[in-house]
Write a protein that holds these residues in place. Structure first.
Motif, short mmCIF file in Angstrom:
data_model
loop_
_atom_site.label_atom_id
_atom_site.label_comp_id
_atom_site.label_asym_id
_atom_site.label_seq_id
_atom_site.Cartn_x
_atom_site.Cartn_y
_atom_site.Cartn_z
N PRO A 122 4.77 35.02 20.69
CA PRO A 122 4.08 33.86 20.11
C PRO A 122 3.56 34.08 18.68
O PRO A 122 3.70 33.20 17.84
N LYS A 123 3.01 35.25 18.40
CA LYS A 123 2.48 35.50 17.05
C LYS A 123 3.61 35.54 16.02
O LYS A 123 3.47 35.00 14.92
N MET A 124 4.73 36.15 16.37
CA MET A 124 5.89 36.18 15.48
C MET A 124 6.44 34.77 15.28
O MET A 124 6.82 34.39 14.18
N ALA A 125 6.46 33.96 16.35
CA ALA A 125 6.95 32.58 16.25
C ALA A 125 6.09 31.77 15.28
O ALA A 125 6.61 31.00 14.47
N ILE A 126 4.77 31.98 15.32
CA ILE A 126 3.86 31.29 14.38
C ILE A 126 4.16 31.75 12.95
O ILE A 126 4.19 30.95 12.02
N GLN A 127 4.44 33.04 12.78
CA GLN A 127 4.78 33.59 11.47
C GLN A 127 6.07 32.94 10.94
O GLN A 127 6.16 32.58 9.77
N ILE A 128 7.05 32.80 11.83
CA ILE A 128 8.33 32.18 11.45
C ILE A 128 8.11 30.71 11.05
O ILE A 128 8.63 30.24 10.05
N LEU A 129 7.30 30.00 11.84
CA LEU A 129 7.01 28.59 11.55
C LEU A 129 6.20 28.43 10.27
O LEU A 129 6.20 27.37 9.65
N SER A 130 5.50 29.50 9.87
CA SER A 130 4.73 29.47 8.61
C SER A 130 5.64 29.69 7.41
O SER A 130 5.31 29.30 6.29
N GLY A 131 6.78 30.33 7.64
CA GLY A 131 7.67 30.71 6.54
C GLY A 131 8.58 29.62 6.03
O GLY A 131 9.04 29.67 4.89
N LEU A 132 8.88 28.63 6.88
CA LEU A 132 9.80 27.55 6.50
C LEU A 132 9.32 26.24 7.12
O LEU A 132 8.66 26.26 8.16
N GLU A 184 7.33 18.33 17.55
CA GLU A 184 8.57 18.96 17.08
C GLU A 184 8.35 20.44 16.79
O GLU A 184 9.18 21.28 17.14
N GLU A 185 7.21 20.74 16.16
CA GLU A 185 6.92 22.14 15.85
C GLU A 185 6.69 22.93 17.12
O GLU A 185 7.17 24.05 17.26
N ARG A 186 5.98 22.34 18.08
CA ARG A 186 5.74 23.05 19.35
C ARG A 186 7.06 23.29 20.09
O ARG A 186 7.28 24.36 20.66
N ASP A 187 7.95 22.29 20.08
CA ASP A 187 9.25 22.45 20.74
C ASP A 187 10.05 23.61 20.13
O ASP A 187 10.67 24.39 20.85
N LEU A 188 10.01 23.71 18.80
CA LEU A 188 10.71 24.80 18.11
C LEU A 188 10.06 26.14 18.45
O LEU A 188 10.75 27.14 18.66
N PHE A 189 8.75 26.15 18.55
CA PHE A 189 8.00 27.34 18.96
C PHE A 189 8.45 27.81 20.35
O PHE A 189 8.73 28.98 20.57
N TYR A 190 8.55 26.85 21.30
CA TYR A 190 9.01 27.18 22.66
C TYR A 190 10.39 27.83 22.63
O TYR A 190 10.66 28.78 23.36
N LYS A 191 11.27 27.30 21.77
CA LYS A 191 12.63 27.87 21.68
C LYS A 191 12.57 29.27 21.09
O LYS A 191 13.26 30.19 21.56
N LEU A 192 11.76 29.45 20.04
CA LEU A 192 11.67 30.76 19.38
C LEU A 192 11.19 31.85 20.35
O LEU A 192 11.71 32.96 20.33
N ILE A 193 10.20 31.53 21.18
CA ILE A 193 9.66 32.58 22.07
C ILE A 193 10.58 32.93 23.23
O ILE A 193 10.31 33.88 23.96
#
Length: 195
Positions: free
Chosen positions: A83-93, A67-76
């Motif tokens: 990718p680095k910003m997407a990881i930062q976003i996933l770290s925030g919430l 689920e987290e990887r799928d959201l990462f794919y959408k964010l990028i």
């Protein structure tokens, strides 16, 4: 492309791990949410991956769940989110709160994430709100209305107690209710906090 890795967890640092797979150490960038779910160093783990290839190098990104990887794919896919910003976003919430924030276009919450500006938060909401479905967890752990000043005061206090900025805000927001004072928010946040 590398879809996942199974190996021994060798190192854990903020947003980074090293996995020993058959004697080869793979360094992965990982969200703090995924990091918090990993076992102790020396234990065997399975991590889902994304391999980012750029002119200046190859990077591996790790995720504790699909689920987290799928959201990462959408964010990028959003302009201005790498990718680095997407990881930062996933770290925030958490995944569920991030999905809810995007669906409800809560740019105020999104722009609290370290390194994420208001314009990029608006772009994420605009481009992804129709592509994300609410998670099966509670729609959100947040109260719809809350005293923003109380949340900000509680966040500052939690930061002064050594909790990182993103986590402090998330704790304060999750424990805020419509008429809660900063003191009540801090008290509830600390009761449920696991360092």
């Amino acid at each position: 492309m590398i879809s996942f890795l199974v190996g021994i967890l060798e190192e854990k640092r903020e947003n980074q791990i090293v996995i020993n797979v058959g004697g080869v150490g793979f360094e992965l960038l990982i969200s703090n949410n995924s990091l918090s779910t990993l076992p102790l160093i020396g234990e065997t783990i399975k991590v889902f991956t994304y391999m980012g290839v750029r002119e200046d190098g190859i990077s591996l990104y790790g995720f504790s769940c699909n689920e987290e990887r799928d959201l990462f794919y959408k964010l990028i896919t959003v302009s201005g989110v790498g990718p680095k910003m997407a990881i930062q976003i996933l770290s925030g919430l958490s995944i569920s709160d991030l999905a809810t924030a995007i669906i409800k276009e809560d740019t105020k919450l999104l722009s609290k994430i370290k390194g994420l500006g208001k314009k990029t938060a608006e772009r994420i909401c605009l481009e992804l709100k129709d592509k994300i479905s609410p998670t099966s967890e509670n729609d959100s752990s947040f109260a719809e209305s809350f005293d923003e000043d109380a949340v900000n005061m509680a966040t500052d206090t939690l930061i002064s107690l050594g909790i990182n900025k993103n986590e402090a805000y998330m704790l304060a927001r999750a424990n805020a209710s419509e008429n809660a004072t900063a003191e009540e928010i801090i008290s509830k946040a600390l009761r449920g906090y696991k360092s």
